[in-house]
Enzyme design. Structure first.
Site, PDB file in Angstrom:
ATOM      1  N   HIS A  76       0.835  -1.207   0.000  1.00  0.00           N
ATOM      2  CA  HIS A  76       0.000   0.000   0.000  1.00  0.00           C
ATOM      3  C   HIS A  76       0.866   1.252   0.000  1.00  0.00           C
ATOM      4  O   HIS A  76       0.611   2.206  -0.754  1.00  0.00           O
ATOM      5  CB  HIS A  76      -0.910  -0.018   1.232  1.00  0.00           C
ATOM      6  CG  HIS A  76      -1.635   1.266   1.475  1.00  0.00           C
ATOM      7  ND1 HIS A  76      -2.937   1.495   1.071  1.00  0.00           N
ATOM      8  CD2 HIS A  76      -1.237   2.407   2.118  1.00  0.00           C
ATOM      9  CE1 HIS A  76      -3.297   2.720   1.427  1.00  0.00           C
ATOM     10  NE2 HIS A  76      -2.293   3.284   2.075  1.00  0.00           N
ATOM     11  N   GLU A  77       1.898   1.267   0.839  1.00  0.00           N
ATOM     12  CA  GLU A  77       2.761   2.448   0.903  1.00  0.00           C
ATOM     13  C   GLU A  77       3.557   2.628  -0.381  1.00  0.00           C
ATOM     14  O   GLU A  77       3.781   3.757  -0.836  1.00  0.00           O
ATOM     15  CB  GLU A  77       3.701   2.338   2.113  1.00  0.00           C
ATOM     16  CG  GLU A  77       2.991   2.274   3.454  1.00  0.00           C
ATOM     17  CD  GLU A  77       2.015   3.424   3.672  1.00  0.00           C
ATOM     18  OE1 GLU A  77       2.221   4.501   3.089  1.00  0.00           O
ATOM     19  OE2 GLU A  77       1.039   3.241   4.418  1.00  0.00           O
ATOM     20  N   HIS A  81       1.449   4.407  -2.872  1.00  0.00           N
ATOM     21  CA  HIS A  81       1.466   5.862  -2.702  1.00  0.00           C
ATOM     22  C   HIS A  81       2.671   6.472  -3.420  1.00  0.00           C
ATOM     23  O   HIS A  81       2.572   7.529  -4.056  1.00  0.00           O
ATOM     24  CB  HIS A  81       1.538   6.217  -1.218  1.00  0.00           C
ATOM     25  CG  HIS A  81       0.202   6.235  -0.526  1.00  0.00           C
ATOM     26  ND1 HIS A  81      -0.877   6.934  -1.014  1.00  0.00           N
ATOM     27  CD2 HIS A  81      -0.211   5.649   0.626  1.00  0.00           C
ATOM     28  CE1 HIS A  81      -1.907   6.780  -0.200  1.00  0.00           C
ATOM     29  NE2 HIS A  81      -1.533   6.001   0.802  1.00  0.00           N
ATOM     30  N   GLU A  99      -6.282   7.377  -0.696  1.00  0.00           N
ATOM     31  CA  GLU A  99      -6.209   6.138   0.085  1.00  0.00           C
ATOM     32  C   GLU A  99      -6.894   4.988  -0.643  1.00  0.00           C
ATOM     33  O   GLU A  99      -6.385   3.867  -0.679  1.00  0.00           O
ATOM     34  CB  GLU A  99      -6.837   6.346   1.469  1.00  0.00           C
ATOM     35  CG  GLU A  99      -6.001   7.174   2.432  1.00  0.00           C
ATOM     36  CD  GLU A  99      -4.623   6.589   2.664  1.00  0.00           C
ATOM     37  OE1 GLU A  99      -4.494   5.353   2.773  1.00  0.00           O
ATOM     38  OE2 GLU A  99      -3.665   7.377   2.727  1.00  0.00           O
TER      39      GLU A  99
END
Length: 310
Positions: free
Chosen positions: A130-131, A134, A198
């Site tokens: 997930h990071e 980003h 997100e």
């Protein structure tokens, strides 16, 4: 669609900032406000990773660390076709994580010791993915710019009371109203951008690791832990809250107007739906890439380790 929404929201933030400058000093004030915004954003954009990591007292990890975290990040970065980011660990019991950096070539991923203690290896991989999403989507730069705009708008709104130009245009009551409403509007835009990004990072992160339910399970655990455990550094620096995978400031679970994050239940539902449609040839983490798997968190032993990784 996420980038279109972000573009409109960023345009709204810029217009609000220049509007404040105009109210304070006319056309010249609008130009000065724009120049100020550019200078502040350039400085923050260039130094964002160092500033945020220092705020949270993050410690760098090198390859071969005892957690095996750097090796995991390296494998997932290859899946995402990203340069290897720097890897940091933050000593706080709250389970959480964030990414920072002005671009993929100058990025960092930071996880807390509380996260390492709380998650299985598979769930940890979902969070790291997930990071990395980003970083791949350049969200770290976007969120840095919006945070700077929000701070600058609040500053200008406070200055407005002491400038004759704004009082002449709006009157005292109008100026006071602007001081209250302008920062509120900036905060709303900032939060809307954060929530939009997100959802996009959840989807991209699930594709990077190949297992949406790893991230869904991790989000549930992190939400539970973050709601009960304080993050002192985040409380001291609330402007960084939007960077974390779950709001570290104990926000309400629903999609409130002033929440920096979407509701965790909504994010989990989206990941569950994605899991049902994931293509068979999606990139997947191999068990050998993740190290030994765990399915439960060991009990805390007095004087011993408090979890599987630390």
């Amino acid at each position: 669609m996420g980038y279109v929404k972000t573009t409109f929201l960023m345009a709204a933030m810029t217009a609000l900032f220049m509007g404040l400058g105009y109210l304070m000093g006319g056309a010249g004030g609008a130009v000065i406000a724009l120049v100020m915004a550019g200078a502040m954003n350039l400085f923050t954009w260039w130094n964002s990773d160092k500033m945020v990591l220092k705020m949270h007292n993050a410690q760098a990890l090198a390859a071969g660390d005892r957690f095996g975290l750097v090796d995991m990040v390296a494998q997932l970065a290859r899946n995402a076709q990203l340069p290897m980011p720097a890897v940091y660990i933050i000593d706080t019991p709250q389970p959480n994580a964030f990414a920072t950096g002005r671009n993929p070539q100058n990025a960092a991923v930071a996880v807390t010791t509380g996260l390492m203690r709380s998650l299985t290896r598979e769930e940890l991989a979902g969070v790291v993915a997930h990071e990395l999403a980003h970083i791949k989507n350049h969200d770290t730069a976007i969120m840095t710019v919006t945070a700077t705009f929000a701070g600058a708008i609040s500053m200008l709104a406070n200055f407005a009371l002491f400038f004759g130009g704004s009082r002449e245009r709006l009157g005292l009551i109008g100026t006071l109203a602007m001081m209250i409403l302008a920062p509120m509007a900036a905060a709303l835009v900032q939060m809307a951008i954060s929530r939009t990004r997100e959802y996009a990072a959840d989807k991209a992160g699930a594709q990077i690791c190949g297992h949406p339910m790893w991230l869904a399970s991790a989000l549930q655990k992190i939400q539970h832990g973050a709601a009960q455990i304080d993050n002192d550094a985040a409380e001291r620096h609330p402007a960084t809250a939007h960077m974390f995978i779950i709001n570290p400031l104990h926000a309400h679970s629903r999609d409130k107007l002033f929440s920096t994050h979407p509701a965790t239940a909504n994010r989990i539902a989206a990941l569950q739906a994605l899991a049902g449609t994931m293509q068979p040839n999606a990139p997947r983490m191999r068990q050998t890439d993740m190290g030994p798997s765990t399915t439960s968190v060991p009990k805390v032993r007095k004087g011993g380790k408090r979890g599987p990784w630390v």
